[in-house]
Design a protein around this motif. Structure first.
Motif, mmCIF file in Angstrom:
data_model
loop_
_atom_site.group_PDB
_atom_site.id
_atom_site.type_symbol
_atom_site.label_atom_id
_atom_site.label_comp_id
_atom_site.label_asym_id
_atom_site.label_seq_id
_atom_site.Cartn_x
_atom_site.Cartn_y
_atom_site.Cartn_z
ATOM 1 N N TYR A 16 0.893 -1.193 -0.093
ATOM 2 C CA TYR A 16 -0.138 -0.056 -0.123
ATOM 3 C C TYR A 16 0.973 1.157 0.010
ATOM 4 N N ALA A 21 2.827 -4.809 2.678
ATOM 5 C CA ALA A 21 1.868 -5.635 3.499
ATOM 6 C C ALA A 21 2.061 -7.416 3.489
ATOM 7 N N ALA A 40 -2.573 -12.851 13.266
ATOM 8 C CA ALA A 40 -3.175 -11.795 14.157
ATOM 9 C C ALA A 40 -3.448 -10.658 13.383
ATOM 10 N N ASN A 41 -4.124 -9.668 14.140
ATOM 11 C CA ASN A 41 -4.619 -8.251 13.513
ATOM 12 C C ASN A 41 -3.284 -7.971 12.640
ATOM 13 N N GLY A 42 -3.570 -7.453 11.436
ATOM 14 C CA GLY A 42 -2.697 -6.741 10.749
ATOM 15 C C GLY A 42 -1.222 -7.610 10.158
ATOM 16 N N ALA A 43 -1.709 -8.728 10.325
ATOM 17 C CA ALA A 43 -0.665 -9.860 9.716
ATOM 18 C C ALA A 43 -0.706 -9.802 8.120
ATOM 19 N N GLY A 44 -1.768 -9.543 7.490
ATOM 20 C CA GLY A 44 -1.677 -9.402 6.081
ATOM 21 C C GLY A 44 -2.904 -10.406 5.663
ATOM 22 N N LYS A 45 -3.848 -10.800 6.272
ATOM 23 C CA LYS A 45 -4.822 -11.731 5.880
ATOM 24 C C LYS A 45 -5.768 -11.136 4.972
ATOM 25 N N THR A 46 -6.343 -9.875 5.242
ATOM 26 C CA THR A 46 -7.138 -9.209 4.470
ATOM 27 C C THR A 46 -6.411 -9.009 2.956
ATOM 28 N N THR A 47 -5.360 -8.605 3.158
ATOM 29 C CA THR A 47 -4.528 -8.419 1.776
ATOM 30 C C THR A 47 -4.159 -9.475 1.060
ATOM 31 N N ARG A 50 -7.459 -10.107 -0.731
ATOM 32 C CA ARG A 50 -7.515 -9.242 -2.080
ATOM 33 C C ARG A 50 -6.642 -9.590 -3.015
ATOM 34 N N GLU A 88 -15.101 -10.905 4.384
ATOM 35 C CA GLU A 88 -15.125 -10.601 5.882
ATOM 36 C C GLU A 88 -16.289 -9.630 6.009
ATOM 37 N N GLU A 164 -12.604 -14.714 7.540
ATOM 38 C CA GLU A 164 -12.855 -14.319 8.840
ATOM 39 C C GLU A 164 -14.386 -14.989 9.111
ATOM 40 N N GLN A 196 -8.711 -15.809 12.224
ATOM 41 C CA GLN A 196 -8.030 -15.455 13.530
ATOM 42 C C GLN A 196 -8.364 -16.835 14.649
HETATM 43 P P1 ATP Z 1 -7.099 -7.491 10.376
HETATM 44 O O1 ATP Z 1 -7.210 -8.828 10.959
HETATM 45 O O2 ATP Z 1 -6.806 -6.472 11.152
HETATM 46 O O3 ATP Z 1 -7.818 -7.019 9.085
HETATM 47 P P2 ATP Z 1 -4.972 -8.662 8.524
HETATM 48 O O4 ATP Z 1 -4.320 -9.696 8.879
HETATM 49 O O5 ATP Z 1 -6.279 -8.657 7.452
HETATM 50 O O6 ATP Z 1 -5.396 -7.701 9.669
HETATM 51 P P3 ATP Z 1 -4.087 -6.657 6.742
HETATM 52 O O7 ATP Z 1 -5.620 -5.889 6.506
HETATM 53 O O8 ATP Z 1 -4.050 -7.292 5.284
HETATM 54 O O9 ATP Z 1 -3.900 -7.408 7.779
HETATM 55 O O10 ATP Z 1 -3.232 -5.661 6.778
HETATM 56 C C1 ATP Z 1 -1.798 -5.653 6.654
HETATM 57 C C2 ATP Z 1 -0.651 -4.697 6.733
HETATM 58 O O11 ATP Z 1 -1.235 -3.543 5.784
HETATM 59 C C3 ATP Z 1 -1.075 -3.737 8.118
HETATM 60 O O12 ATP Z 1 -0.071 -3.332 8.647
HETATM 61 C C4 ATP Z 1 -2.012 -2.884 7.579
HETATM 62 O O13 ATP Z 1 -1.930 -1.758 8.497
HETATM 63 C C5 ATP Z 1 -1.492 -2.367 6.264
HETATM 64 N N1 ATP Z 1 -2.884 -1.937 5.306
HETATM 65 C C6 ATP Z 1 -3.986 -2.476 5.154
HETATM 66 N N2 ATP Z 1 -4.632 -1.682 4.477
HETATM 67 C C7 ATP Z 1 -4.083 -0.633 3.982
HETATM 68 C C8 ATP Z 1 -4.196 0.477 3.298
HETATM 69 N N3 ATP Z 1 -5.310 0.677 2.505
HETATM 70 N N4 ATP Z 1 -3.287 1.510 3.280
HETATM 71 C C9 ATP Z 1 -2.311 1.377 4.178
HETATM 72 N N5 ATP Z 1 -1.859 0.259 4.705
HETATM 73 C C10 ATP Z 1 -2.763 -0.610 4.885
#
Ligand code: ATP
Length: 239
Positions: A16, A21, A40-47, A50, A88, A164, A196
């Protein structure tokens, strides 16, 4: 040579802006497998979700579906190739009926085919069949998750990605969702569980990955991680 995996991520990086990510993530889902991705939160799962669905372009690396490079293909083209995602947050339309929500899924415009598929899914998930004419907003949280899964299954995929699936649900609702997951597997689909909820997800998975700050820190049999010490080692980098 052997059959290619249904889904393969090969050295995927995603950014990003300047923030990395995902950093060199590789992952495979073979036909018939249930694979768990924990983090965990922020690990990159949503990324990761996508990247697989095509909502976010890869910075480097390759996404393959059944051996075909789909890295440059859009979301619709990936659904056509058999990969569907249940997002999610479920994204159910509460004012619309269960049936109307179902009919929003899939990609075919053939009305008869959609109705037939909706019938099949109401057989697979009988509770949806019973509630078919009700506004989706009247369903319990667990039932709404089943509806979101059924809507993703409208495209008749070979691989279902669940992002999720149990987040925010009561233990009883989570039971319902995991029974449904077992049913989907029984129907012959492969499943990628991005969760998670390590305990529940590992109990049904064949293979597991742990994602930590954009990197895979564990890959192996799911049952190996259903041990608190090993799981925390994988999560916290001690193993
Ligand atoms: P969560 O469970 O909190 O959704 P996650 O495992 O799905 O966490 P991601 O959402 O993929 O994690 O985020 C991975 C990293 O990318 C994190 O450090 C987050 O802060 C960063 N990030 C996610 N979306 C963006 C964005 N649109 N712009 C900038 N950084 C982003």
């Amino acid at each position: 040579s052997s059959t290619p995996p249904l889904l393969e991520l090969d050295g995927i990086s995603a950014r990003y802006g300047k923030a990395v990510a995902l950093d060199g993530v590789s992952l495979r889902v073979q036909a018939g497998e249930v694979v768990s991705v924990l983090g965990a939160n922020g690990a990159g799962k949503t990324t990761m979700t996508r990247i697989i669905t095509g909502l976010l372009p890869v910075a480097s690396g390759t996404v393959r579906i059944s051996g075909e490079d789909v890295s440059r293909l859009g979301p619709h083209e990936r659904v056509r190739r058999g990969v569907a995602c249940c997002p999610e947050g479920r994204q159910i339309f509460g004012e619309l009926t269960v049936q109307e929500n179902l009919l929003l899924g899939g990609y075919t415009t053939d009305k008869a085919a959609r109705l037939t598929r909706a019938d099949e899914l109401c057989t697979l998930f009988p509770i949806l069949g019973q509630r078919r004419a009700q506004p989706a907003g009247t369903l319990s949280g667990g039932q709404q998750q089943l509806l979101a899964m059924a809507r993703a299954l409208m495209s008749d995929p070979t691989l279902l990605i669940l992002d999720e699936a149990s987040l925010g649900l009561s233990p009883v609702a989570i039971d319902t969702v995991y029974e449904a997951i077992a049913g989907v597997r029984q129907a012959g689909l492969s499943i990628l569980l991005i969760e998670q909820n390590a305990h529940r997800s590992l109990a049904v998975a064949d293979h597991a990955y742990v994602l930590d700050r954009g990197r895979i820190t564990y890959e192996g049999p799911a049952h190996h991680l259903d041990d608190v010490d090993r799981l925390s080692a994988a999560y916290f980098g001690a193993g």
